[in-house]
Scaffold this motif. Structure first.
Motif, mmCIF file in Angstrom:
data_model
loop_
_atom_site.group_PDB
_atom_site.id
_atom_site.type_symbol
_atom_site.label_atom_id
_atom_site.label_comp_id
_atom_site.label_asym_id
_atom_site.label_seq_id
_atom_site.Cartn_x
_atom_site.Cartn_y
_atom_site.Cartn_z
ATOM 1 N N ALA A 192 0.827 -1.216 0.000
ATOM 2 C CA ALA A 192 0.000 0.000 0.000
ATOM 3 C C ALA A 192 0.856 1.258 0.000
ATOM 4 O O ALA A 192 0.401 2.327 -0.426
ATOM 5 C CB ALA A 192 -0.933 0.000 1.211
ATOM 6 N N ARG A 193 2.127 1.157 0.447
ATOM 7 C CA ARG A 193 3.017 2.317 0.524
ATOM 8 C C ARG A 193 4.295 2.047 -0.256
ATOM 9 O O ARG A 193 4.836 0.940 -0.215
ATOM 10 C CB ARG A 193 3.353 2.646 1.984
ATOM 11 N N LYS A 194 4.801 3.061 -0.917
ATOM 12 C CA LYS A 194 6.012 2.904 -1.720
ATOM 13 C C LYS A 194 7.221 2.603 -0.837
ATOM 14 O O LYS A 194 8.091 1.814 -1.212
ATOM 15 C CB LYS A 194 6.254 4.173 -2.535
ATOM 16 N N GLN A 195 7.243 3.241 0.362
ATOM 17 C CA GLN A 195 8.371 3.015 1.267
ATOM 18 C C GLN A 195 8.457 1.541 1.686
ATOM 19 O O GLN A 195 9.542 0.973 1.814
ATOM 20 C CB GLN A 195 8.251 3.901 2.515
ATOM 21 N N ALA A 196 7.283 0.922 1.888
ATOM 22 C CA ALA A 196 7.259 -0.495 2.269
ATOM 23 C C ALA A 196 7.768 -1.365 1.127
ATOM 24 O O ALA A 196 8.500 -2.345 1.351
ATOM 25 C CB ALA A 196 5.843 -0.908 2.663
ATOM 26 N N ALA A 197 7.402 -1.013 -0.093
ATOM 27 C CA ALA A 197 7.871 -1.764 -1.257
ATOM 28 C C ALA A 197 9.388 -1.641 -1.401
ATOM 29 O O ALA A 197 10.092 -2.618 -1.686
ATOM 30 C CB ALA A 197 7.175 -1.255 -2.520
ATOM 31 N N GLN A 198 9.913 -0.439 -1.189
ATOM 32 C CA GLN A 198 11.363 -0.233 -1.289
ATOM 33 C C GLN A 198 12.107 -1.006 -0.201
ATOM 34 O O GLN A 198 13.166 -1.588 -0.465
ATOM 35 C CB GLN A 198 11.677 1.269 -1.191
ATOM 36 N N ALA A 199 11.549 -1.026 1.014
ATOM 37 C CA ALA A 199 12.177 -1.757 2.111
ATOM 38 C C ALA A 199 12.194 -3.255 1.825
ATOM 39 O O ALA A 199 13.180 -3.953 2.106
ATOM 40 C CB ALA A 199 11.442 -1.466 3.413
ATOM 41 N N TRP A 200 11.096 -3.756 1.256
ATOM 42 C CA TRP A 200 11.023 -5.190 0.927
ATOM 43 C C TRP A 200 12.055 -5.548 -0.129
ATOM 44 O O TRP A 200 12.717 -6.589 -0.024
ATOM 45 C CB TRP A 200 9.619 -5.530 0.430
ATOM 46 N N VAL A 201 12.213 -4.680 -1.149
ATOM 47 C CA VAL A 201 13.188 -4.947 -2.207
ATOM 48 C C VAL A 201 14.596 -5.036 -1.631
ATOM 49 O O VAL A 201 15.366 -5.952 -1.947
ATOM 50 C CB VAL A 201 13.114 -3.843 -3.295
ATOM 51 N N ARG A 202 14.955 -4.079 -0.758
ATOM 52 C CA ARG A 202 16.292 -4.096 -0.159
ATOM 53 C C ARG A 202 16.518 -5.369 0.650
ATOM 54 O O ARG A 202 17.584 -5.990 0.570
ATOM 55 C CB ARG A 202 16.487 -2.851 0.721
ATOM 56 N N LYS A 203 15.508 -5.738 1.411
ATOM 57 C CA LYS A 203 15.628 -6.929 2.263
ATOM 58 C C LYS A 203 15.761 -8.195 1.415
ATOM 59 O O LYS A 203 16.639 -9.024 1.655
ATOM 60 C CB LYS A 203 14.400 -7.038 3.179
ATOM 61 N N ARG A 204 14.905 -8.359 0.395
ATOM 62 C CA ARG A 204 14.929 -9.567 -0.417
ATOM 63 C C ARG A 204 16.205 -9.666 -1.254
ATOM 64 O O ARG A 204 16.770 -10.748 -1.420
ATOM 65 C CB ARG A 204 13.706 -9.621 -1.329
ATOM 66 N N GLU A 205 16.661 -8.532 -1.784
ATOM 67 C CA GLU A 205 17.892 -8.570 -2.580
ATOM 68 C C GLU A 205 19.074 -8.984 -1.714
ATOM 69 O O GLU A 205 19.954 -9.731 -2.162
ATOM 70 C CB GLU A 205 18.144 -7.207 -3.222
ATOM 71 N N SER A 206 19.076 -8.516 -0.464
ATOM 72 C CA SER A 206 20.147 -8.901 0.453
ATOM 73 C C SER A 206 20.077 -10.391 0.770
ATOM 74 O O SER A 206 21.103 -11.085 0.810
ATOM 75 C CB SER A 206 20.054 -8.081 1.740
ATOM 76 N N GLU A 207 18.862 -10.888 0.968
ATOM 77 C CA GLU A 207 18.683 -12.313 1.265
ATOM 78 C C GLU A 207 19.061 -13.182 0.074
ATOM 79 O O GLU A 207 19.720 -14.217 0.221
ATOM 80 C CB GLU A 207 17.228 -12.594 1.675
#
Length: 374
Positions: free
Chosen positions: A37-52
């Motif tokens: 629902a929020r762009k900031q949440a989408a950006q945080a998820w991308v950073r987390k998943r790319e790191s994983e």
């Protein structure tokens, strides 16, 4: 490479879909997307998943086909069947879990939040409205599956998920441990029940002889399933003992065969049974339970289980000043802590010393039905 696309919903709000695509040697090896629902949440998820996904073996693990909880339970049941059959309660519980919404979820989805949610759902009306203790039993039986599924079969399960879920539920105020029953039948309640059973025997002589079953359960302290499994070949006439097969035990049930002493009253009742079948009491444990429950309802007795006769029998022996080893030789308990749960004293002496129903139980005629004799 990750992209985030904004999309307008029908209600006018905006959603953000984050998509990750990974390529190797010009070929796509992995793709994953999530909507927020929020762009900031989408950006945080991308950073987390790319790191994983940057960790060694992460892409291979992400691409693996997960197993559902139902599939894990089915495999557990199949493996355990090779060793020993599960008890009927654990078997029924695991099958119910596998058929619930939880059974459709993948191994990677199993975490403490999901397990807490399931326990709360079970205690809610939609999930059956069970007591916290029943929900706790569900988690305990599922925990036995998860404890094997990860190290033995390589399923992706959060190692501390179950322990964390139990800790959360405890902090929320739910007591997931089984409550100790202290219910014992009174002489008046037994009088009502045995009169009821006597009437049934008069009208239907080939029905389950609940007079004998009740008396034997009380004086022997045996469970209904154990009573219906006892065979004449299991008796030690000299030692006045019986081999109780598959006695219930927290660590073991199937194959847990224990010699138990029979007090004189139980021995005498048993000897009145006809020696025409291998089983001494050739009845179904489920039918015995149903007969008991139905009788309690008919005579107006509330919250009295057939198993409470075992509580009464163990407590009676202590009231007669038997010591712990001697009582344990009858009940089959291995330690005082487990025996303590069955001990609820009312005084001293044997309340059944001049019990009028004892002789009536001994003299009650026995006639096995055609179905029993098959």
């Amino acid at each position: 490479m990750a992209t985030i696309r904004a999309r307008k919903r029908t209600d006018g709000s905006t959603s953000y879909t984050a998509q990750i695509r990974l390529t190797r040697d010009g070929a796509q090896v992995y793709q994953e997307s999530q909507t927020f629902a929020r762009k900031q949440a989408a950006q945080a998820w991308v950073r987390k998943r790319e790191s994983e996904l940057d960790q060694p073996g992460a892409i291979e693990r992400a691409n693996r086909k997960g197993a559902t909880i139902k599939e894990m339970i089915d495999r557990y049941l199949a493996e355990m069947k090779k060793v020993r059959p599960l008890g009927k309660t654990k078997l029924a519980t695991l099958k119910a879990i596998s058929e619930s919404y939880l059974g459709k979820l993948n191994d990677q989805d199993v975490n403490s939040q999901l397990l807490v949610e399931y326990a709360l759902w079970r205690m809610d009306e939609e999930g059956g409205g069970v007591q916290p203790q029943t929900a706790g039993n569900d988690l305990a039986h599922l925990g036995a599956v998860l404890s094997i599924a990860r190290p033995a079969w390589g399923y992706e399960i959060e190692p501390h998920a179950m322990a964390d879920a139990r800790r959360v539920l405890k902090k929320l105020g739910y007591n997931m441990k089984s409550r100790e029953r202290d219910r014992r039948p009174t002489l008046d309640e037994l009088d009502k029940l045995l009169k009821h059973f006597q009437g049934i025997q008069t009208r239907r002589p080939t029905s389950i002889n609940m007079l004998k079953m009740t008396g034997f359960a009380l004086f022997s302290t045996r469970r209904q399933e154990e009573i219906t499994r006892i065979q004449w070949a299991d008796l030690d006439e000299v030692g006045q003992r019986v081999l109780v097969r598959d006695m219930k035990n927290p660590g073991q049930k199937i194959g847990n065969d224990v010699w138990c002493h029979l007090p004189p009253e139980a021995w005498a009742i048993m000897q009145t049974m006809p020696k025409v079948l291998p089983e001494i009491f050739p009845y179904s444990a489920e039918s015995v339970s149903a007969s008991w429950t139905r009788a309690c309802h008919m005579v107006g007795i509330d919250n009295l289980h057939f198993h409470d006769l075992r509580h009464d029998g163990v407590s009676r022996l202590f009231e007669m000043d038997w010591d712990i080893p001697r009582v344990a030789s009858v009940s089959g308990h291995r330690d005082w802590n487990s025996m303590r749960r069955y001990t609820h004293l009312r005084g001293r002496g044997d309340v059944y010393a001049k019990w009028e129903w004892y002789e009536k139980i001994l003299q009650a005629p026995i006639k096995l039905g055609a179905r029993t004799l098959k």
